[in-house]
Design a protein around this motif. Structure first.
Motif, PDB file in Angstrom:
ATOM      1  N   PHE A  44      60.620  61.370  11.956  1.00  0.00           N
ATOM      2  CA  PHE A  44      60.978  62.641  12.565  1.00  0.00           C
ATOM      3  C   PHE A  44      62.436  62.982  12.227  1.00  0.00           C
ATOM      4  N   PRO A  45      62.757  64.260  12.077  1.00  0.00           N
ATOM      5  CA  PRO A  45      64.125  64.642  11.701  1.00  0.00           C
ATOM      6  C   PRO A  45      65.116  64.351  12.820  1.00  0.00           C
ATOM      7  N   LEU A  46      66.344  64.056  12.435  1.00  0.00           N
ATOM      8  CA  LEU A  46      67.394  63.760  13.416  1.00  0.00           C
ATOM      9  C   LEU A  46      67.878  65.026  14.122  1.00  0.00           C
ATOM     10  N   GLY A  47      67.894  66.154  13.440  1.00  0.00           N
ATOM     11  CA  GLY A  47      68.420  67.365  14.039  1.00  0.00           C
ATOM     12  C   GLY A  47      69.941  67.361  14.022  1.00  0.00           C
ATOM     13  N   HIS A  48      70.531  68.323  14.717  1.00  0.00           N
ATOM     14  CA  HIS A  48      71.984  68.499  14.688  1.00  0.00           C
ATOM     15  C   HIS A  48      72.685  67.958  15.932  1.00  0.00           C
ATOM     16  N   TYR A  49      71.943  67.309  16.816  1.00  0.00           N
ATOM     17  CA  TYR A  49      72.543  66.835  18.064  1.00  0.00           C
ATOM     18  C   TYR A  49      73.452  65.631  17.834  1.00  0.00           C
ATOM     19  N   THR A  50      74.504  65.547  18.654  1.00  0.00           N
ATOM     20  CA  THR A  50      75.303  64.326  18.695  1.00  0.00           C
ATOM     21  C   THR A  50      74.550  63.295  19.528  1.00  0.00           C
ATOM     22  N   ARG A  51      75.007  62.033  19.478  1.00  0.00           N
ATOM     23  CA  ARG A  51      74.291  61.000  20.241  1.00  0.00           C
ATOM     24  C   ARG A  51      74.395  61.246  21.748  1.00  0.00           C
ATOM     25  N   GLY A  52      75.527  61.768  22.205  1.00  0.00           N
ATOM     26  CA  GLY A  52      75.666  62.072  23.631  1.00  0.00           C
ATOM     27  C   GLY A  52      74.735  63.187  24.056  1.00  0.00           C
ATOM     28  N   GLU A  53      74.605  64.218  23.217  1.00  0.00           N
ATOM     29  CA  GLU A  53      73.700  65.322  23.528  1.00  0.00           C
ATOM     30  C   GLU A  53      72.252  64.849  23.548  1.00  0.00           C
ATOM     31  N   ARG A  54      71.894  63.952  22.632  1.00  0.00           N
ATOM     32  CA  ARG A  54      70.520  63.423  22.615  1.00  0.00           C
ATOM     33  C   ARG A  54      70.176  62.787  23.954  1.00  0.00           C
ATOM     34  N   LEU A  55      71.085  61.949  24.435  1.00  0.00           N
ATOM     35  CA  LEU A  55      70.818  61.235  25.679  1.00  0.00           C
ATOM     36  C   LEU A  55      70.793  62.197  26.859  1.00  0.00           C
ATOM     37  N   ARG A  56      71.760  63.107  26.925  1.00  0.00           N
ATOM     38  CA  ARG A  56      71.810  64.051  28.053  1.00  0.00           C
ATOM     39  C   ARG A  56      70.582  64.945  28.090  1.00  0.00           C
ATOM     40  N   LEU A  57      70.225  65.537  26.964  1.00  0.00           N
ATOM     41  CA  LEU A  57      69.086  66.452  26.933  1.00  0.00           C
ATOM     42  C   LEU A  57      67.776  65.740  27.261  1.00  0.00           C
ATOM     43  N   SER A  58      67.636  64.511  26.793  1.00  0.00           N
ATOM     44  CA  SER A  58      66.403  63.773  27.093  1.00  0.00           C
ATOM     45  C   SER A  58      66.320  63.451  28.584  1.00  0.00           C
ATOM     46  N   LEU A  59      67.433  63.090  29.188  1.00  0.00           N
ATOM     47  CA  LEU A  59      67.428  62.807  30.624  1.00  0.00           C
ATOM     48  C   LEU A  59      67.127  64.062  31.432  1.00  0.00           C
ATOM     49  N   GLU A  60      67.678  65.213  30.990  1.00  0.00           N
ATOM     50  CA  GLU A  60      67.391  66.465  31.689  1.00  0.00           C
ATOM     51  C   GLU A  60      65.904  66.792  31.628  1.00  0.00           C
ATOM     52  N   GLU A  61      65.295  66.601  30.480  1.00  0.00           N
ATOM     53  CA  GLU A  61      63.864  66.895  30.343  1.00  0.00           C
ATOM     54  C   GLU A  61      62.999  65.912  31.120  1.00  0.00           C
ATOM     55  N   LEU A  62      63.461  64.677  31.222  1.00  0.00           N
ATOM     56  CA  LEU A  62      62.665  63.656  31.908  1.00  0.00           C
ATOM     57  C   LEU A  62      62.631  63.884  33.419  1.00  0.00           C
TER      58      LEU A  62
END
Length: 545
Positions: A44-62
């Motif tokens: 799957f593509p990495l996208g343009h997110y930083t590692r901090g954004e990846r973690l924050r956005l995933s937690l928000e969705e969860l």
């Protein structure tokens, strides 16, 4: 079916935000590192997110449970890189808000009146938005500025699903890892569920806020806003609007000239005051819930909001905790070991000297050092190893306290890294123990009990009469039991005597009969009548018995 769907959704979010890139592959054993490098997620593509954004956005969705986990992590900058910690900090009060129209609908349904009738002004734009609720500014018709806290629509259903998933994981851990029983994962989830459900009830949060305000009334350490009860319901809470600097805005605090050392020390004092003096502590003290009144920079005062999660301890746990902490501060590891054994936190078969030696090896390096020089990761790792070796059990009733300690330590590190936690806390605990077990404490306890004692004085003669009656009855029962025991012993003695006589008679009869009928025994006895005499004697013994 719902749990399975939720598990698949979690897996999908992990894949979508490529959370695998957050795992430090270089630190893993070679086989695991190889498997991670060839896992299909990497397609799957990495996208343009930083590692901090990846973690924050995933937690928000969860959802809320995961957001709260991120909130706690955001205070631990010693464990996280700055870029990740800064992103997680946004989870404290910058979760995407839900539409204002939904908020108004919830308010009107709960209060049974239009928003315009309840408030002179109501701000449609949310002041803050968190995982469980969001806050809108308003003004009462009396002119007072307030904030209106509204529960997110449908959040209860989401939390219940997540809690069921946590239970499933807890039971799975118990089956797959037998050693996890000492961690009580199911009990910990149960306690967490209670806290989360309480947080969904605004009336409970309002009651907690009022209690905390009474505990710190006119205090120079902590201010708690006023609750407006006529406008508070299960889904809606209205309280005084406060103005202060967020505790995490260290730069602004410094610009305001705040004494950071005193602010950090007062945070520690507030925590220990809540736990030991009041036995009622704010258990959700992440930076989004704490502000600072900077009107007196040399004497800063904290402002606490969001009292949805509070904790308290039993008197026994409170005493054991205080004595354990004092023993730690004094580096008396044998006393720590003895208290753990006495309280049942480790098994009775544990040898105190061995346990003390293990604790000493872990804790000795951290004493007399400022927070910035303490490697809490190594300390926690050492304590977990010690816990496993001695089968130390997690105490579910202390989980909230441990979580709050993590938040307090994280805040202290941000505000004043040179803070000496031990020096700050030790005098408070020593004074508390003196008040509990010293002469003054004994007098205070006697004073507290005096009304009860005075109330019971008229009943003392009746109680004394009943006690004497029970004593006489007990003595009579004892006499009867002693008499019965004597009779039983006498009967047993007579029975043994009778059994001996029977045995003797049988032997005599057998000897006589054998001699009388044998062809060779009579000559040996010289007289033929002797065997028959023996048989007759045996028969006589049996008859007389």
């Amino acid at each position: 079916m719902g749990r399975l769907y939720r598990a698949f959704r979690i897996a999908w979010i992990i894949v979508r935000y490529r959370l695998d890139v957050l795992i430090p592959v270089e630190r893993l054993p070679a086989p695991l590192a190889f498997l991670l490098k060839i896992n299909p997620i990497r397609l799957f593509p990495l996208g343009h997110y930083t590692r901090g954004e990846r973690l924050r956005l995933s937690l928000e969705e969860l959802g809320p449970i995961f957001v709260k986990f991120g909130q706690m992590l955001s205070t631990r900058r010693d464990l996280l890189p700055d870029d990740v910690a800064n992103e997680l900090k946004r989870l404290q009060d910058q979760v995407p808000p839900f539409p204002a129209a939904l908020a108004k609908t919830t308010i009107e349904k709960s209060l049974g009146m239009p928003v315009s009738e309840a408030f002179a002004e109501f701000g449609s734009e949310a002041l803050a938005s968190a995982s469980v609720a969001q806050v809108h500014p308003a003004r009462l018709h009396t002119g007072e500025e307030v904030v209106v806290k509204v529960i997110r629509p449908g959040i209860s259903r989401i939390i219940r699903k997540d809690v069921q998933l946590l239970y499933m994981l807890a039971y799975l851990v118990l089956k797959l890892v037998p050693d996890s029983r000492r961690l009580h994962p199911v009990e910990v989830v149960a306690d967490y569920e209670i806290s989360l459900m309480d947080e969904l009830d605004m009336q409970k949060e309002a009651a907690n806020t009022s209690q905390l305000k009474r505990n710190f009334l006119n205090s120079a350490l902590l201010y708690v806003p006023v609750i407006h009860w006529p406008f508070t319901r299960k889904n809606v809470m209205v309280q005084e609007r406060i103005y202060g600097v967020p505790v995490a805005d260290v730069d602004q605090l410094r610009r305001d000239g705040v004494n950071m050392k005193k602010l950090a020390e007062r945070g520690v004092e507030i925590f220990f005051t809540q736990v030991f003096r009041d036995n009622f502590f704010h258990a959700d003290m992440h930076p989004g819930n704490i502000f600072v009144d900077t009107s007196k920079p040399e004497s800063p005062r904290y402002i606490a909001i969001d009292c949805g999660i509070v904790g308290s301890l039993s008197i026994e746990d409170q005493n054991y905790l205080a004595r354990n902490l004092l023993a730690f501060f004094k580096q008396d590891y044998y006393e720590v070991a003895r208290l753990h054994i006495e309280s049942g936190w480790v098994g009775e078969e544990t040898r105190a000297n061995e346990f003390a030696a293990a604790i000493r090896a872990v804790c000795e390096p951290i004493f007399e050092k400022p927070l910035k020089d303490i490697s809490f990761g190594q300390v926690l790792l050492g304590l977990f190893q010690t816990a496993r070796r001695f089968n130390m059990e997690v105490q579910p009733q202390l989980v909230l306290l441990q979580k709050t300690l993590l938040n307090i330590e994280g805040l202290g590190r941000q505000l004043y890294p040179e803070l000496d936690l031990w020096t700050t806390a030790k005098p408070f605990l020593e004074n508390w123990m003196k008040q509990r077990v010293g002469p003054r404490g004994i007098l205070l306890k006697a004073k507290e009990k005096l009304p009860d004692w005075l109330e019971q004085i008229p009943e003392l003669p009746q109680l004394a009469h009943e006690s004497l009656t029970q004593l006489r009855s007990w003595e009579e029962s004892q006499r009867e039991q002693r008499q019965l025991l004597r009779e039983m012993r006498q009967e047993m003695a007579r029975s043994r005597q009778r059994n001996g006589q029977v045995l003797l008679g049988l032997l005599l009869m057998l000897a006589g009969l054998a001699g009388g009928v044998g062809e060779h025994l009579a000559p040996l006895l010289h007289e033929e009548w002797i065997p028959w005499a023996l048989a007759g004697a045996g028969l006589l013994v049996l008859v007389r018995r």
